[in-house]
Design a protein around this motif. Structure first.
Motif, short mmCIF file in Angstrom:
data_model
loop_
_atom_site.label_atom_id
_atom_site.label_comp_id
_atom_site.label_asym_id
_atom_site.label_seq_id
_atom_site.Cartn_x
_atom_site.Cartn_y
_atom_site.Cartn_z
N ALA A 1 0.86 -1.19 0.00
CA ALA A 1 0.00 0.00 0.00
C ALA A 1 0.89 1.23 0.00
O ALA A 1 1.64 1.47 0.94
N ILE A 2 0.82 1.99 -1.05
CA ILE A 2 1.70 3.14 -1.21
C ILE A 2 0.94 4.28 -1.85
O ILE A 2 0.07 4.05 -2.70
N ALA A 3 1.21 5.46 -1.40
CA ALA A 3 0.52 6.63 -1.96
C ALA A 3 0.96 6.86 -3.40
O ALA A 3 2.11 6.60 -3.76
N ASN A 4 0.02 7.34 -4.21
CA ASN A 4 0.34 7.61 -5.61
C ASN A 4 1.52 8.56 -5.74
O ASN A 4 2.34 8.44 -6.65
N ASP A 5 1.61 9.51 -4.81
CA ASP A 5 2.71 10.47 -4.87
C ASP A 5 4.06 9.79 -4.71
O ASP A 5 5.06 10.25 -5.27
N ASP A 6 4.11 8.71 -3.93
CA ASP A 6 5.37 8.00 -3.72
C ASP A 6 5.81 7.29 -4.99
O ASP A 6 6.99 7.27 -5.34
#
Length: 289
Positions: A55-60
């Motif tokens: 689970a990772i933010a799109n920004d990352d």
């Protein structure tokens, strides 16, 4: 007018045989293609592949891609210093469909990354990070799928990753783990398709100088003739010609019929400088093993 090129591809396919031995130590290993570029038809066995959803933010994901794309611009020679200085804030600095895969050598992000095209906006929000965890005895691949697990696109990306073709390990060619990978390729599920062997690009600067030579490649192909590993067995003496042949070979399909097993084949590629712009000439010989 630019000099015309003549690239003669010579392949001895009549004596193809099942793979019997790994590549020799004298062959030069080339960088493997990203594992997510080509998919096997059958679901990947769980004994060699582990798939994790991160689970990772799109920004990352966008940050990792942006860093790798910027590094590519800085080292490719595509821009001068003034353009590079302004690049991070430039309006045209965005996702490039022709540059989706990057290899990161160290740190937590180490691995072969393949970024999914953005559904909207300028930057990707999902990617697959393939990590080679093979040792001398065991062939093991970890694939981390970076995306929002609640989205249909993430579930689709995970399913595609679970069905990916086994990527080439970094272990020695004579190791047990490499042999295990080679056996997977030898019996890889695939679908026959027309033979396709486009000619490598002949760098114009070398053609104009009359610089040419023979490149001999050693290819590992699956039962459908798709290339799964490339070795440089004989150099032309010109790194640009060698690399052009290597890069093109990854997209070859050397046969139209499905064979009982994969094979190792040798493919000589002749870069013949044109004698004139209108009528370049060359000589074709039968390939040898």
């Amino acid at each position: 007018m630019s000099p015309r090129l003549l690239v003669l591809l010579m392949i001895g396919l009549s004596s193809l045989q099942a793979i019997a031995a790994p590549a020799t130590a004298s062959d030069k290993r080339t960088a493997p293609r990203p594992a997510t570029e080509k998919r096997a038809n059958a679901k990947a066995p769980t004994d060699w592949l582990q798939v994790e959803t991160v689970a990772i933010a799109n920004d990352d994901v966008a940050r990792v891609y942006r860093e790798q794309l910027l590094a590519w611009y800085r080292t490719s020679g595509a821009m001068d210093e003034r353009e590079l200085a302004a690049l991070p804030d430039a309006d045209y600095f965005a996702f490039r469909p022709d540059l989706t895969s990057f290899s990161i050598d160290s740190g937590e992000s180490a691995g072969q990354w393949t970024f999914a095209p953005p559904d909207q906006g300028r930057w990707p929000g999902a990617a697959v990070q393939v990590i080679d965890r093979s040792d001398e005895s065991n062939y093991r691949i970890l694939a981390r799928v970076h995306c929002d697990a609640a989205t249909p696109g993430c579930r689709r990306l995970r399913a595609e990753t679970a069905a990916m073709a086994p990527p080439e390990p970094s272990t020695r060619d004579d190791s047990a783990s490499y042999d295990a990978w080679r056996r997977l390729i030898e019996k890889e599920a695939c679908t026959a398709a027309p033979k396709a062997m486009p000619a490598p690009r002949y760098p114009e600067s070398l053609a104009r100088k009359g610089s040419g030579g023979r490149v001999e490649l050693r290819l590992l192909v699956n039962p459908c003739g798709e290339v799964r590993a490339v070795r440089l067995s004989e150099s032309s003496g010109y790194p640009q010609l060698d690399q052009s042949a290597i890069d093109t070979a990854w997209d070859w399909r050397i046969q139209s019929e499905r064979q009982a097993s994969g094979a190792i084949v040798r493919v000589p590629v002749d870069f013949v400088p044109p004698q004139s712009e209108a009528a370049p000439v060359g000589r074709v010989e039968r390939a040898s093993r």
